[in-house]
Write an enzyme that holds these catalytic residues in place. Sequence first.
Site, PDB file in Angstrom:
ATOM      1  N   LYS A  27      17.977  48.644  56.987  1.00  0.00           N
ATOM      2  CA  LYS A  27      16.357  48.372  57.095  1.00  0.00           C
ATOM      3  C   LYS A  27      16.037  49.397  56.384  1.00  0.00           C
ATOM      4  O   LYS A  27      15.214  48.760  55.689  1.00  0.00           O
ATOM      5  CB  LYS A  27      16.117  48.901  58.737  1.00  0.00           C
ATOM      6  CG  LYS A  27      14.627  48.598  59.016  1.00  0.00           C
ATOM      7  CD  LYS A  27      14.444  49.225  60.704  1.00  0.00           C
ATOM      8  CE  LYS A  27      15.119  47.927  61.386  1.00  0.00           C
ATOM      9  NZ  LYS A  27      14.773  48.553  63.205  1.00  0.00           N
ATOM     10  N   ARG A  52      13.055  54.819  63.418  1.00  0.00           N
ATOM     11  CA  ARG A  52      13.936  53.678  64.157  1.00  0.00           C
ATOM     12  C   ARG A  52      15.101  53.281  63.707  1.00  0.00           C
ATOM     13  O   ARG A  52      15.518  54.346  62.617  1.00  0.00           O
ATOM     14  CB  ARG A  52      13.764  52.344  63.232  1.00  0.00           C
ATOM     15  CG  ARG A  52      11.268  52.672  63.482  1.00  0.00           C
ATOM     16  CD  ARG A  52      10.828  51.790  61.526  1.00  0.00           C
ATOM     17  NE  ARG A  52      11.673  50.062  62.008  1.00  0.00           N
ATOM     18  CZ  ARG A  52      10.523  49.354  61.025  1.00  0.00           C
ATOM     19  NH1 ARG A  52      10.223  49.477  60.045  1.00  0.00           N
ATOM     20  NH2 ARG A  52      10.221  48.113  61.343  1.00  0.00           N
ATOM     21  N   ARG A  77      15.003  41.311  55.969  1.00  0.00           N
ATOM     22  CA  ARG A  77      15.655  41.734  55.165  1.00  0.00           C
ATOM     23  C   ARG A  77      15.871  39.477  55.435  1.00  0.00           C
ATOM     24  O   ARG A  77      14.548  38.229  55.421  1.00  0.00           O
ATOM     25  CB  ARG A  77      16.039  41.160  57.004  1.00  0.00           C
ATOM     26  CG  ARG A  77      16.115  40.294  57.751  1.00  0.00           C
ATOM     27  CD  ARG A  77      17.160  41.064  59.489  1.00  0.00           C
ATOM     28  NE  ARG A  77      16.066  40.869  60.305  1.00  0.00           N
ATOM     29  CZ  ARG A  77      16.042  41.407  61.163  1.00  0.00           C
ATOM     30  NH1 ARG A  77      16.363  41.818  61.871  1.00  0.00           N
ATOM     31  NH2 ARG A  77      15.669  40.595  62.308  1.00  0.00           N
ATOM     32  N   CYS A 105      50.647  27.852  56.041  1.00  0.00           N
ATOM     33  CA  CYS A 105      51.122  27.210  57.372  1.00  0.00           C
ATOM     34  C   CYS A 105      50.597  27.564  58.477  1.00  0.00           C
ATOM     35  O   CYS A 105      51.074  28.426  58.763  1.00  0.00           O
ATOM     36  CB  CYS A 105      51.756  25.316  57.326  1.00  0.00           C
ATOM     37  SG  CYS A 105      53.458  26.134  57.887  1.00  0.00           S
TER      38      CYS A 105
HETATM   39  P1  ADP Z   1      13.876  46.372  65.147  1.00  0.00           P
HETATM   40  O1  ADP Z   1      14.842  46.829  64.767  1.00  0.00           O
HETATM   41  O2  ADP Z   1      14.140  45.883  66.910  1.00  0.00           O
HETATM   42  O3  ADP Z   1      13.581  44.960  64.973  1.00  0.00           O
HETATM   43  P2  ADP Z   1      11.865  47.723  64.164  1.00  0.00           P
HETATM   44  O4  ADP Z   1      12.329  49.570  64.361  1.00  0.00           O
HETATM   45  O5  ADP Z   1      11.582  47.173  63.852  1.00  0.00           O
HETATM   46  O6  ADP Z   1      13.378  47.615  65.771  1.00  0.00           O
HETATM   47  O7  ADP Z   1      10.652  48.257  65.151  1.00  0.00           O
HETATM   48  C1  ADP Z   1      10.095  47.699  66.016  1.00  0.00           C
HETATM   49  C2  ADP Z   1       8.876  46.934  65.873  1.00  0.00           C
HETATM   50  O8  ADP Z   1       8.176  48.355  65.903  1.00  0.00           O
HETATM   51  C3  ADP Z   1       8.551  46.908  64.525  1.00  0.00           C
HETATM   52  O9  ADP Z   1       9.013  45.131  64.682  1.00  0.00           O
HETATM   53  C4  ADP Z   1       7.067  47.227  64.733  1.00  0.00           C
HETATM   54  O10 ADP Z   1       6.355  46.447  65.014  1.00  0.00           O
HETATM   55  C5  ADP Z   1       6.850  49.068  65.101  1.00  0.00           C
HETATM   56  N1  ADP Z   1       7.263  49.444  63.542  1.00  0.00           N
HETATM   57  C6  ADP Z   1       8.476  49.975  63.829  1.00  0.00           C
HETATM   58  N2  ADP Z   1       7.846  51.364  62.517  1.00  0.00           N
HETATM   59  C7  ADP Z   1       6.245  51.373  62.474  1.00  0.00           C
HETATM   60  C8  ADP Z   1       5.278  52.292  62.175  1.00  0.00           C
HETATM   61  N3  ADP Z   1       5.498  53.116  60.835  1.00  0.00           N
HETATM   62  N4  ADP Z   1       4.423  51.685  62.025  1.00  0.00           N
HETATM   63  C9  ADP Z   1       3.831  50.401  63.356  1.00  0.00           C
HETATM   64  N5  ADP Z   1       4.736  49.551  63.524  1.00  0.00           N
HETATM   65  C10 ADP Z   1       5.493  49.615  63.759  1.00  0.00           C
HETATM   66 MG    MG Z   2      12.074  45.055  63.709  1.00  0.00          MG
END
Ligand code: ADP
Ligand code: MG
Length: 894
Positions: free
Chosen positions: A22, A91, A335, A854
């Site tokens: 990520k 995250r 990704r 084998c």
């Molecule tokens: P996962 O690995 O489970 O996909 P993420 O880190 O992508 O988790 O976070 C889940 C969701 O949270 C993302 O899909 C997004 O919609 C929301 N999110 C994460 N960071 C932000 C941010 N900075 N602003 C707004 N939404 C966010």
């Molecule tokens: Mg995500």
Amino acid sequence: MSRYVYDFSEGNKDLKDLLGGKGANLAEMTRLGLPVPPGFTITTEACRSYLSTGLLPPELRVEVTMALRRLEDTLGRSLGDFHEPLLVSVRSGAKFSMPGMMETVLNIGLNDASVQGLAEFSGDPRFAWDSYRRLVQMFGKTVLGIDGDLFAQALDDLKTARGVVSDVDLTAEDLEQLVDTFKAIVRDHSGRDFPQHPREQLDLTIAAIFTSWNTDRARLYRRRERIPDDLGTAVTVMSMVFGNLGDTSGTGVCFTRDPSTGVVGTYGDYLVNAQGEDVVSGIRNTLSLQDFAELDHAAHNELQVAMRRLETHYRDLCDIEFTVERGKLWMLQTRVGKRTAAAAFRIAIQLVDENLITMDEALSRVSGAQLDKLLFPQFGPHSNELLTTAMPASPGAAVGSVVFDSPTAEAWAAEGKDVILVRRETNPDDLSGMIAAVGVITSRGGKTSHAAVVARGMGLTCVVGAHEVSVDPVARTFTVGDRTVHEGDRIAIDGGTGEMFLGDVPVDASPVVRYLRDGLEATLETTKDDQDVTDLVKAVHLVLTHADEVRRLHVHANADTPEDAHRARSLGAEGIGLCRTEHMFLGERRVLIERIVLADEDAERQAAMDALVPLQRTDFLGLLTEMDGLPCTIRLIDPPLHEFLPDYTDLAVKVALAEAAGTPNAHDVTVLAAVARMHESNPMLGLRGVRLGLLLPGLFALQVRALAEAAVERIKAGGDPHPEIMVPLVASVMELHLVRDQAEAIVAEVAEREGVTLRIPVGAMIELPRAALTAGRIATAADFFSFGTNDLTQTTWGFSRDDVEAAFFSTYRANGVLTVSPFETIDALGVGELVRIGVEQARSTRPDITLGVCGEHGGDPESIAFFHRVGLDYISCSPFRVPVARLEAGRAAV
Ligand code: ADP
Ligand code: MG
Ligand code: MG
């Protein structure tokens, strides 16, 4: 000094080890100039340090402070300020994507003061309080480990009290009250107050994400996907953008092209006025990208441009998470997207057609595991009742008994039953049930829901969003219209069409198997009406043909019968690498073997052997005929002799009973004595292979004679036989010399008698550590080697392969001694090192020697890549694995 924190502008997509997938891809998008909210990533190294010491490294605290200040300066806002506060998401992100495995916390920085600032700044108090209650809820659940149901229940109670159905109908005041309720829950269940200090919120969340690397769920997923346990996760801190700021905001997920058809730019879900996981949780129905285009033309356009940009850059299908804040598009994640096996082949060839990648790259974009999945059967014609048609999420044809929860799925699967797991929606707790099931159905959610993503990753048949199915997990039933299906009832699901049928549906061979067997032209004749299948067959053909062109390893098959040989050849085998002759001595021929073992006189023994020669000749003739023109390696008889004799205990009982009844049987008594005499404590380390051949020289002699005579018969019939003799369990060059001299004499005698020229290469199976270590000496007497890596693994580890699985492999996997069975994937460090030494030594004394392998490893993708690297000439695997081996041998070469 190494550092723990990288701003987005400093990283790139190749730093996945350090920044996680990520973080690395967010950095890459930032460099590409796409609209990414600014932020920074904490490295996996910090996680490893935290997991080993239990403390956040002090340097990390300092580096986070510096990165936060840079972020604040860039945006002109401060974290948790009571005036225009900066909020961040925290995250998780490991090197390999682990869907839903670890937790993300949004809206960090909100507290009793900054919530007011957010309300003012956004002009929307309702939004501010909604964001705050989400923070307390997520933080309480994931960081403090409080049961999430408590929060969900409090939310439901409030809605009931207010007489509203949807969250969006709650007012700012309602939500403010809810925050108080949530904070009380936090106090009661964690014994502490919800932390008001933004930095404390941040640090606790970072530590919780690090810790979440080791949850049972995460470990289970890693074990299944063979992801090492010691990588750790990165943590990305990113400024928040808001999809829940009213109707001009929203959040979505999309793919740059349809992961099953390859159609560009139309595949995705969008949810208005929503944040975070709302879109994948299936709680509200989502809009398609087409609907999104109508709703917000400008933002949709910007998204299309970003999608194309990403595809051009990654030269592959990407999946994307995005958010629209008051009409402004933000990219939150990308990704290289997961795809079905069929899509992997089709998209690879599409990208070649679009001149975005080369054929070599196309080959590296698909895997043997994917090809393997395409060899699975599909439903044949049937008239079973169609229950409903839902969304196809992961292809395949699954038939099984209905279950409604993971424990039942696991229990029934352990009894050997095929089960289909039926849920309203799945969450990470359902992973064990999904692993146990042959298929999954959810009544809610879309193609990007948890169930769909996880099932695609596992190659598990799955249909989602079966809205007509109403699931009652308590009664253990589901209903469709007026039809009720109970736990244990049989159903069938088609993950390619989304159809669900009642009862057992017959299944048919796959079109790819038809193609492999009948060839391209003949198969395309039958797939004319189905463009998807036609495209798939063509793509597989192109990729596999390319693999055959570039691979250096030849692919042989392990085949014991003419039928196996025929199948192997039709699937592309270039010879037989291993014909086990043991089974040729079972059945009616057992009596002859018994006589060979029990004979008092040589003449009697010889008579039994002479009787076996014509029978063996017929066996070999069949194989040489099927493999005309290709090498056919016959391994002389290997297993311990007692395997051909009656079971000791059974026979002892029989003799004792007969004696007690006064009707003794002299033959039984003799056989029993022989069986007792031959008894070994460790038969696998005992009298077998070349040892047996030297003890009873007539045994190998009759096999060699039969093979030579079969070859002569083929030659006289105008055939082109290439028989080879392989001597099992050689440990010393002397053993091989003795067998070789005997074999050469017999071959020469047969050739002279029949007046034909005949040369049959003699080689050794290298399956003992001593053989590998003295390969230079053994090679002087061998025309070829075949590494028997099953026994070599057994003898190198000192594991009995028939017992270890039941005895202790599960414990060894659980505590990390083994990540994968060494009988499945070659243990490159140990067993593989012996192979490497063997290859090096053999070539040093005999440069023209042919080297192969084998056994099970010959069909395993990772092992094939290893065998390519150590420089073998061929691999031999079971007939059904031949296509997979061809593909993997090609991938190893590009
Ligand atoms: P996962 O690995 O489970 O996909 P993420 O880190 O992508 O988790 O976070 C889940 C969701 O949270 C993302 O899909 C997004 O919609 C929301 N999110 C994460 N960071 C932000 C941010 N900075 N602003 C707004 N939404 C966010
Ligand atoms: Mg995500
Ligand atoms: Mg998630």
